[in-house]
Write a protein that holds these residues in place. Structure first.
Motif, PDB file in Angstrom:
ATOM      1  N   GLU A 151       0.681  -1.392   0.091  1.00 42.06           N
ATOM      2  CA  GLU A 151       0.122  -0.098  -0.299  1.00 42.06           C
ATOM      3  C   GLU A 151       0.704   1.473   0.192  1.00 42.06           C
ATOM      4  OE1 GLU A 151      -2.964   2.396   2.973  1.00 42.06           O
ATOM      5  OE2 GLU A 151      -2.474   0.021   3.314  1.00 42.06           O
ATOM      6  N   PRO A 152       1.008   2.262  -1.281  1.00 41.86           N
ATOM      7  CA  PRO A 152       1.741   2.710  -1.028  1.00 41.86           C
ATOM      8  C   PRO A 152       0.960   4.514  -0.270  1.00 41.86           C
ATOM      9  CG  PRO A 152       0.407   3.471  -2.437  1.00 41.86           C
ATOM     10  CD  PRO A 152       0.089   2.275  -2.029  1.00 41.86           C
ATOM     11  N   GLY A 153       2.229   5.240   0.197  1.00 39.32           N
ATOM     12  CA  GLY A 153       2.339   6.492   1.290  1.00 39.32           C
ATOM     13  C   GLY A 153       1.459   7.180   1.200  1.00 39.32           C
ATOM     14  N   PHE A 154       1.202   7.205  -0.255  1.00 39.08           N
ATOM     15  CA  PHE A 154       0.402   8.915  -0.818  1.00 39.08           C
ATOM     16  C   PHE A 154      -1.388   7.738  -1.386  1.00 39.08           C
ATOM     17  CE2 PHE A 154       3.666   7.999  -3.157  1.00 39.08           C
ATOM     18  CZ  PHE A 154       3.246   7.176  -4.010  1.00 39.08           C
ATOM     19  N   ALA A 169       1.940   4.541  -8.541  1.00 42.23           N
ATOM     20  CA  ALA A 169       2.736   4.039  -8.223  1.00 42.23           C
ATOM     21  C   ALA A 169       2.825   2.388  -8.056  1.00 42.23           C
ATOM     22  CB  ALA A 169       3.302   4.280  -6.462  1.00 42.23           C
ATOM     23  N   LEU A 170       1.588   2.185  -8.197  1.00 34.19           N
ATOM     24  CA  LEU A 170       1.729   0.471  -7.428  1.00 34.19           C
ATOM     25  C   LEU A 170       1.778   0.324  -9.186  1.00 34.19           C
ATOM     26  CD1 LEU A 170      -1.645  -0.095  -5.595  1.00 34.19           C
ATOM     27  CD2 LEU A 170       1.370  -0.032  -4.872  1.00 34.19           C
ATOM     28  N   ALA A 171       1.231   0.662 -10.376  1.00 37.41           N
ATOM     29  CA  ALA A 171       1.547  -0.333 -11.617  1.00 37.41           C
ATOM     30  C   ALA A 171       2.310  -0.575 -11.857  1.00 37.41           C
ATOM     31  CB  ALA A 171       1.285   1.163 -12.522  1.00 37.41           C
ATOM     32  N   PRO A 172       3.722  -0.222 -11.659  1.00 33.74           N
ATOM     33  CA  PRO A 172       4.376  -1.251 -11.802  1.00 33.74           C
ATOM     34  C   PRO A 172       5.170  -2.428 -11.227  1.00 33.74           C
ATOM     35  CG  PRO A 172       5.466   1.167 -11.950  1.00 33.74           C
ATOM     36  CD  PRO A 172       3.820   0.680 -11.168  1.00 33.74           C
ATOM     37  N   LEU A 173       4.724  -2.283 -10.211  1.00 31.94           N
ATOM     38  CA  LEU A 173       4.850  -3.351  -9.088  1.00 31.94           C
ATOM     39  C   LEU A 173       4.632  -4.692  -9.752  1.00 31.94           C
ATOM     40  CD1 LEU A 173       3.589  -1.874  -5.944  1.00 31.94           C
ATOM     41  CD2 LEU A 173       6.649  -1.636  -7.132  1.00 31.94           C
ATOM     42  N   THR A 174       3.206  -5.039 -10.327  1.00 33.68           N
ATOM     43  CA  THR A 174       2.901  -5.904 -11.081  1.00 33.68           C
ATOM     44  C   THR A 174       3.706  -6.591 -11.818  1.00 33.68           C
ATOM     45  OG1 THR A 174       1.228  -4.832 -12.173  1.00 33.68           O
ATOM     46  CG2 THR A 174       0.369  -4.936  -9.981  1.00 33.68           C
ATOM     47  N   ALA A 175       4.418  -5.916 -12.819  1.00 37.90           N
ATOM     48  CA  ALA A 175       5.049  -6.666 -13.575  1.00 37.90           C
ATOM     49  C   ALA A 175       7.117  -7.229 -13.371  1.00 37.90           C
ATOM     50  CB  ALA A 175       5.464  -5.727 -14.639  1.00 37.90           C
ATOM     51  N   LEU A 176       6.880  -6.405 -11.719  1.00 40.75           N
ATOM     52  CA  LEU A 176       8.619  -7.137 -11.447  1.00 40.75           C
ATOM     53  C   LEU A 176       8.490  -8.768 -11.496  1.00 40.75           C
ATOM     54  CD1 LEU A 176       8.777  -4.935  -8.380  1.00 40.75           C
ATOM     55  CD2 LEU A 176       9.903  -3.982 -10.239  1.00 40.75           C
ATOM     56  N   PRO A 177      10.027  -8.801 -11.686  1.00 43.51           N
ATOM     57  CA  PRO A 177      10.339 -10.594 -11.689  1.00 43.51           C
ATOM     58  C   PRO A 177      10.361 -10.855 -10.260  1.00 43.51           C
ATOM     59  CG  PRO A 177      12.268  -8.506 -13.018  1.00 43.51           C
ATOM     60  CD  PRO A 177      11.579  -7.707 -12.453  1.00 43.51           C
ATOM     61  N   GLY A 178      10.283 -11.886 -10.388  1.00 46.98           N
ATOM     62  CA  GLY A 178       9.396 -12.777  -8.843  1.00 46.98           C
ATOM     63  C   GLY A 178       8.501 -12.885  -8.684  1.00 46.98           C
ATOM     64  N   TRP A 189       5.296   3.575   2.845  1.00 47.37           N
ATOM     65  CA  TRP A 189       4.899   3.185   2.224  1.00 47.37           C
ATOM     66  C   TRP A 189       4.767   1.645   3.678  1.00 47.37           C
ATOM     67  CZ3 TRP A 189       4.533   1.422  -3.251  1.00 47.37           C
ATOM     68  CH2 TRP A 189       4.565   2.378  -4.184  1.00 47.37           C
ATOM     69  N   HIS A 190       3.123   1.084   2.620  1.00 48.24           N
ATOM     70  CA  HIS A 190       2.809   0.012   4.273  1.00 48.24           C
ATOM     71  C   HIS A 190       3.064  -1.429   3.648  1.00 48.24           C
ATOM     72  CE1 HIS A 190       1.189   2.166   7.258  1.00 48.24           C
ATOM     73  NE2 HIS A 190       0.802   2.737   6.390  1.00 48.24           N
ATOM     74  N   PHE A 191       3.990  -2.029   3.781  1.00 51.95           N
ATOM     75  CA  PHE A 191       3.969  -3.573   3.172  1.00 51.95           C
ATOM     76  C   PHE A 191       3.692  -4.809   4.496  1.00 51.95           C
ATOM     77  CE2 PHE A 191       7.326  -0.819   1.150  1.00 51.95           C
ATOM     78  CZ  PHE A 191       7.328  -0.836  -0.095  1.00 51.95           C
ATOM     79  N   ARG A 192       3.258  -5.809   4.275  1.00 49.97           N
ATOM     80  CA  ARG A 192       3.149  -6.791   4.262  1.00 49.97           C
ATOM     81  C   ARG A 192       2.970  -8.067   4.345  1.00 49.97           C
ATOM     82  NH1 ARG A 192      -1.553  -3.748   5.217  1.00 49.97           N
ATOM     83  NH2 ARG A 192      -2.403  -5.509   4.217  1.00 49.97           N
ATOM     84  N   THR A 193       4.362  -8.894   4.587  1.00 51.20           N
ATOM     85  CA  THR A 193       4.906  -9.571   3.839  1.00 51.20           C
ATOM     86  C   THR A 193       3.496 -10.769   4.847  1.00 51.20           C
ATOM     87  OG1 THR A 193       6.022 -10.924   5.960  1.00 51.20           O
ATOM     88  CG2 THR A 193       6.813  -9.716   3.758  1.00 51.20           C
ATOM     89  N   GLY A 194       3.206 -11.956   4.356  1.00 47.45           N
ATOM     90  CA  GLY A 194       2.308 -13.452   4.794  1.00 47.45           C
ATOM     91  C   GLY A 194       2.824 -13.625   5.758  1.00 47.45           C
TER      92      GLY A 194
END
Length: 595
Positions: free
Chosen positions: A66-69, A77-86, A242-247
């Protein structure tokens, strides 16, 4: 060798069948400690297993971002993340609004996530009641619904907009209520709140003029990579706020809801272990009274120390193994029903077999109690001579000048009680341990209930913290089992004392003591060692509780009442059988003495 094993087996079976009451008491004492330890260890399994099952059933993400804005900048800001390697798969971005919910005259903070009616590839909340989102309705996270008492069809309002509950669901994409991560848009500080899912088309209407944030769910090729997929350096200033939450973060947050209850149960299991050792040792002492002559007879027919030890230890190890299995099953099946920590998850424990480490821990505890309580009498029996075993004599008291001078001035009943404890000092110490552990548990529980309970701040209202509820349940379980086991130990100790002192008391009555004096003396023998145990139990309870770091004391009156209650319970449980045993005719008792 086969003949010796057959002999040990036959003696074991015969002794267990002849002493059914003592066998059951031994089984109960060891089972209580094993079951409590299993409860403590199972709490961790109760959370982790259903969480993993929930992850599988809901296609949970490995990383939630979740972005910080807010606004269109968040989408960009979120759009490029879905195409990242991995990144193997994704769902979203989904709109988020941090709003207020009113239900049953209670207003609380909620995270409202806009969703589509079609199932997503990643993060498909499992509906446990009702149906999935549709216009004009909301789906409530199950733990949150349980806290508010919501059911499908109930009316609610979000920021003044009337809605109704269309369903209740669980997810593994956010921690359970109240740790769902409510925050002001752009803030990194999270607050307590609940989680709702609403139709994507309703989000703008519900949020009004408030800015919308967005979230995206990522399924990773390597789930352990976590945030490194998005930010390999994990220090890029671009992601500040930004907010990052892993499993794993979500699993840890759910586990913290049961941390206090688990700690209480683990501490309680050690208290119960000490109490069980004392109880088993008391029962063993009673059995040893009837087995001393058998030891002498076995030695007389050629049995060596190793054979004597094997005969005795085999019996208690068999009981320990049976208690381990009983306690393990009882604790494993009872844990979900007692604590309900899976209300925000699907799946449960109790149906599947317990893990190997839990089986090893429970079995080791049960066998450890059995061996620790029986080792000393077994070694003594194996090392005693044939003459001593056949004589069946008690330990002679140590005669000291000051003790003789004091005993001349004691009342008859008190003198009898002192002499009984002098003949059996080990049994007196077991009574002290019994009352020490009981008073320690009661003092610690009184301290726990004296602490201020802080409710969960939900912005507009406060609700009770589920952690306090589960901790209270754990405390009540521990103190209940401790009290029951302490009562059992007291009854066993009195029974052992009555069995062991029937001939000395008959001699005392033959020399002029009345039945009342003999009975009161036997009760005093149990009460005297209980006094130091109660006196030391109060400070021990304070130390046990303050290990948790709190500093609020329980009222002195409640501590005094608990200490007095323990002593009165000991006196009541010992007085009746003691007086009954003392009224047996002297001639009958002396005639039954071995010659």
């Amino acid at each position: 060798m086969a003949g010796r094993l057959l002999l040990v087996w036959r003696l074991l079976v015969r002794d267990l069948s002849r002493r059914r009451t003592e066998t059951v008491l031994l089984l109960v004492a060891v089972t209580a400690a094993t079951a409590t330890l299993t409860l403590g260890l199972a709490l961790n399994e109760i959370v982790t297993r259903p969480y993993e099952q929930t992850r599988a059933a809901t296609a949970a993400p490995d990383l939630v971002v979740e972005p910080g804005f807010s606004g269109p900048a968040a989408l960009d800001a979120l759009a490029p993340l879905t195409a990242l390697p991995g990144v193997a798969a994704h769902s979203g971005p989904y709109p988020l609004a941090f709003l207020a919910l009113t239900a049953r005259d209670t207003t609380v903070r909620v995270v409202v996530e806009g969703r589509d009616g079609a199932p997503a590839a990643v993060d498909r909340p499992a509906v446990t009641e009702g149906s999935w989102v549709r216009p004009g309705g909301v789906v409530v996270e199950r733990t949150f619904a349980d806290a508010l008492g919501l059911r499908t069809g109930d009316p609610v309002s979000v920021e003044g907009h009337p809605l109704h509950v269309t369903g209740i669901a669980v997810t593994a994409a956010r921690p359970a209520y109240p740790r769902v991560g409510w925050h002001l848009p752009g803030s990194i500080l999270t607050e307590g709140g609940g989680l709702l899912w609403a139709d994507r088309g309703d989000i703008a209407r519900l949020a009004g003029s408030r800015p919308l944030s967005y979230t995206v769910n990522l399924k990773l090729a390597d789930p352990a990579a976590g945030i490194a997929v998005v930010d390999p350096s994990q220090g890029n200033p671009r992601f500040r706020g930004w907010h990052f939450r892993t499993g794993q973060d979500i699993a840890d947050a759910n586990g913290r809801l049961n941390a206090q209850a688990r700690e209480v149960l683990l501490i309680g299991s050690w208290l119960l272990t000490a109490l069980s050792v004392a109880g088993v040792a008391g029962i063993v002492a009673g059995r040893a009274i009837g087995q001393r002559r058998r030891v002498g007879l076995l030695k007389a027919v050629g049995a060596g120390p190793a054979m004597i030890a094997a005969v005795h230890l085999a019996e208690y190890l068999v009981i320990g193994l049976a208690a381990a299995g009983t306690g393990l099953v009882a604790g494993w099946l009872a844990a979900p029903a007692l604590f309900r920590p899976t209300v925000g998850l699907i799946g449960s424990v109790g149906v599947d077999p317990p893990p190997l480490r839990l089986v090893v821990a429970a079995t080791g505890l049960a066998l450890g109690i059995a061996v620790a309580a029986t080792l000393v009498p077994v070694v003594r029996a194996a090392a005693s001579s044939t003459t001593q075993a056949l004589a069946d004599a008690a330990t002679p008291p140590r005669r000291r000048g000051w003790a003789i001078w004091l005993s001349r001035r004691l009342p008859t009943a008190l003198l009898i009680g002192v002499r009984i404890n002098a003949r059996r000092p080990r049994r007196a110490r077991l009574v002290t341990v019994n009352t020490l552990v009981t008073t320690t548990a009661l003092a610690a529980v009184l301290m726990a209930f004296a602490q201020e309970r802080k409710p969960v701040d939900l912005g507009y209202s406060d609700l009770p913290d589920a952690r306090d509820e589960r901790t209270t349940q754990a405390l009540l379980i521990v103190v209940g089992v401790v009290c029951l086991l302490a009562l059992l130990n007291t009854v066993v100790s009195t029974w052992t004392a009555v069995l062991d002192t029937r001939h000395p008391l008959a001699v005392a009555r033959a020399l002029g003591a009345t039945p009342a004096q003999a009975g009161i003396g036997l009760a005093v023998a149990q009460l005297l060692p209980a006094i130091p145990g109660v006196a030391a139990g109060i400070p021990f309870g304070l130390v046990t509780f303050f290990a948790g770091g709190d500093n609020r004391y329980a009222p002195a009156s409640s501590m005094f009442a608990a200490a007095l209650g323990v002593l009165l319970a000991v006196a009541a449980l010992t007085a009746v059988p003691a007086l009954a045993a003392a009224r047996r005719p002297v001639a009958d008792t002396l005639a039954s003495a071995p010659t």
